[in-house]
Design a protein around this motif. Structure first.
Motif, PDB file in Angstrom:
ATOM      1  N   VAL A  51       0.637  -0.700   0.087  1.00 43.89           N
ATOM      2  CA  VAL A  51      -0.296   0.181  -0.121  1.00 43.89           C
ATOM      3  C   VAL A  51       1.086   0.978   0.163  1.00 43.89           C
ATOM      4  O   VAL A  51       1.118   1.678   1.203  1.00 43.89           O
ATOM      5  N   GLU A  52       1.153   1.982  -1.311  1.00 48.74           N
ATOM      6  CA  GLU A  52       1.537   2.940  -1.573  1.00 48.74           C
ATOM      7  C   GLU A  52       1.097   4.415  -1.533  1.00 48.74           C
ATOM      8  O   GLU A  52      -0.396   4.685  -1.118  1.00 48.74           O
ATOM      9  N   SER A  53       1.476   5.272  -0.323  1.00 50.26           N
ATOM     10  CA  SER A  53       0.596   6.200  -0.146  1.00 50.26           C
ATOM     11  C   SER A  53       1.588   7.415  -0.179  1.00 50.26           C
ATOM     12  O   SER A  53       2.916   7.575   0.486  1.00 50.26           O
TER      13      SER A  53
ATOM     14  N   ALA B 178       4.906  10.464 -12.266  1.00 53.22           N
ATOM     15  CA  ALA B 178       4.930   9.136 -12.282  1.00 53.22           C
ATOM     16  C   ALA B 178       3.708   8.924 -10.919  1.00 53.22           C
ATOM     17  O   ALA B 178       3.582   9.045 -10.383  1.00 53.22           O
ATOM     18  N   VAL B 179       3.479   7.145 -11.186  1.00 47.99           N
ATOM     19  CA  VAL B 179       2.985   6.851 -10.425  1.00 47.99           C
ATOM     20  C   VAL B 179       3.837   6.066  -9.309  1.00 47.99           C
ATOM     21  O   VAL B 179       4.691   5.110 -10.157  1.00 47.99           O
ATOM     22  N   TYR B 180       4.000   6.442  -8.695  1.00 48.57           N
ATOM     23  CA  TYR B 180       5.391   5.856  -7.689  1.00 48.57           C
ATOM     24  C   TYR B 180       5.270   3.777  -7.310  1.00 48.57           C
ATOM     25  O   TYR B 180       3.630   4.591  -6.775  1.00 48.57           O
ATOM     26  N   TYR B 181       5.355   3.111  -7.602  1.00 48.20           N
ATOM     27  CA  TYR B 181       5.464   1.680  -6.447  1.00 48.20           C
ATOM     28  C   TYR B 181       6.391   1.367  -5.527  1.00 48.20           C
ATOM     29  O   TYR B 181       8.114   1.715  -6.271  1.00 48.20           O
ATOM     30  N   CYS B 182       6.371   0.336  -4.278  1.00 48.69           N
ATOM     31  CA  CYS B 182       7.073  -0.141  -4.261  1.00 48.69           C
ATOM     32  C   CYS B 182       7.301  -1.921  -4.463  1.00 48.69           C
ATOM     33  O   CYS B 182       6.329  -2.198  -4.742  1.00 48.69           O
TER      34      CYS B 182
ATOM     35  N   GLY C 253      -0.389   1.596  -6.613  1.00 48.50           N
ATOM     36  CA  GLY C 253       0.485   2.910  -7.108  1.00 48.50           C
ATOM     37  C   GLY C 253      -0.099   4.212  -6.033  1.00 48.50           C
ATOM     38  O   GLY C 253      -0.506   4.746  -5.542  1.00 48.50           O
ATOM     39  N   THR C 254       1.179   4.994  -6.001  1.00 45.79           N
ATOM     40  CA  THR C 254       0.953   6.859  -5.624  1.00 45.79           C
ATOM     41  C   THR C 254       0.544   8.165  -6.924  1.00 45.79           C
ATOM     42  O   THR C 254       2.553   7.690  -6.648  1.00 45.79           O
ATOM     43  N   GLN C 255       0.550   8.751  -6.688  1.00 47.59           N
ATOM     44  CA  GLN C 255       0.434   9.734  -7.902  1.00 47.59           C
ATOM     45  C   GLN C 255       1.442  11.028  -8.154  1.00 47.59           C
ATOM     46  O   GLN C 255       1.151  11.310  -6.596  1.00 47.59           O
ATOM     47  N   VAL C 256       2.406  11.269  -8.151  1.00 45.16           N
ATOM     48  CA  VAL C 256       2.971  11.935  -8.092  1.00 45.16           C
ATOM     49  C   VAL C 256       2.737  13.073  -9.571  1.00 45.16           C
ATOM     50  O   VAL C 256       3.629  12.372 -10.540  1.00 45.16           O
ATOM     51  N   THR C 257       2.147  14.166  -9.020  1.00 42.63           N
ATOM     52  CA  THR C 257       2.585  14.291 -10.236  1.00 42.63           C
ATOM     53  C   THR C 257       3.256  16.300  -9.479  1.00 42.63           C
ATOM     54  O   THR C 257       2.939  17.352  -8.772  1.00 42.63           O
TER      55      THR C 257
END
Length: 113
Positions: A5-7, A90-94, A106-110
């Motif tokens: 769970v990314e945030s 991008a959308v960031y994932y671990c 994932g979690t969106q970083v704009t």
């Protein structure tokens, strides 16, 4: 089935900072962990990874700006991001360093002004 769970993503101005967290449902103690990102129209790429002993690797594009860390007891991997650029959007994932588990949402970083 391990869940990721990314945030922490959101909208950030160029030059700004942000921090992401990834909580894993299972133990991460024995795994090298990593952050990945996928920009629109591009393949997912490795951003940073951290070994079990804390040694960290960074992609050239983020070296000196991003910091990966891990807290095994909390089953959490974090990514600190500074001096963000538009191209960091991008959308960031671990996941593990070997992409062992099913991907989270994932979690969106704009990064935009």
């Amino acid at each position: 089935q391990v869940q990721l769970v990314e945030s922490g993503g959101g909208l950030v101005e160029p030059g700004g900072s942000s921090a992401l967290s990834c909580v894993v449902s299972g133990s991460i103690f024995t795994y090298a962990m990593a952050w990945y990102r996928q920009a629109p129209g591009k393949q997912r790429e490795l951003v940073a990874s951290i070994l079990t002993d804390g040694f960290a690797y960074y992609a050239d594009s983020v070296k000196g700006r991003f910091t990966i860390s891990r807290e095994n007891a909390e089953r959490t991997v974090r990514l600190g991001m500074e001096r963000l650029k538009v191209e960091d959007t991008a959308v960031y994932y671990c996941n593990t360093n070997s992409q062992l588990w099913s991907w989270g949402q994932g979690t969106q970083v704009t990064v935009s002004s």
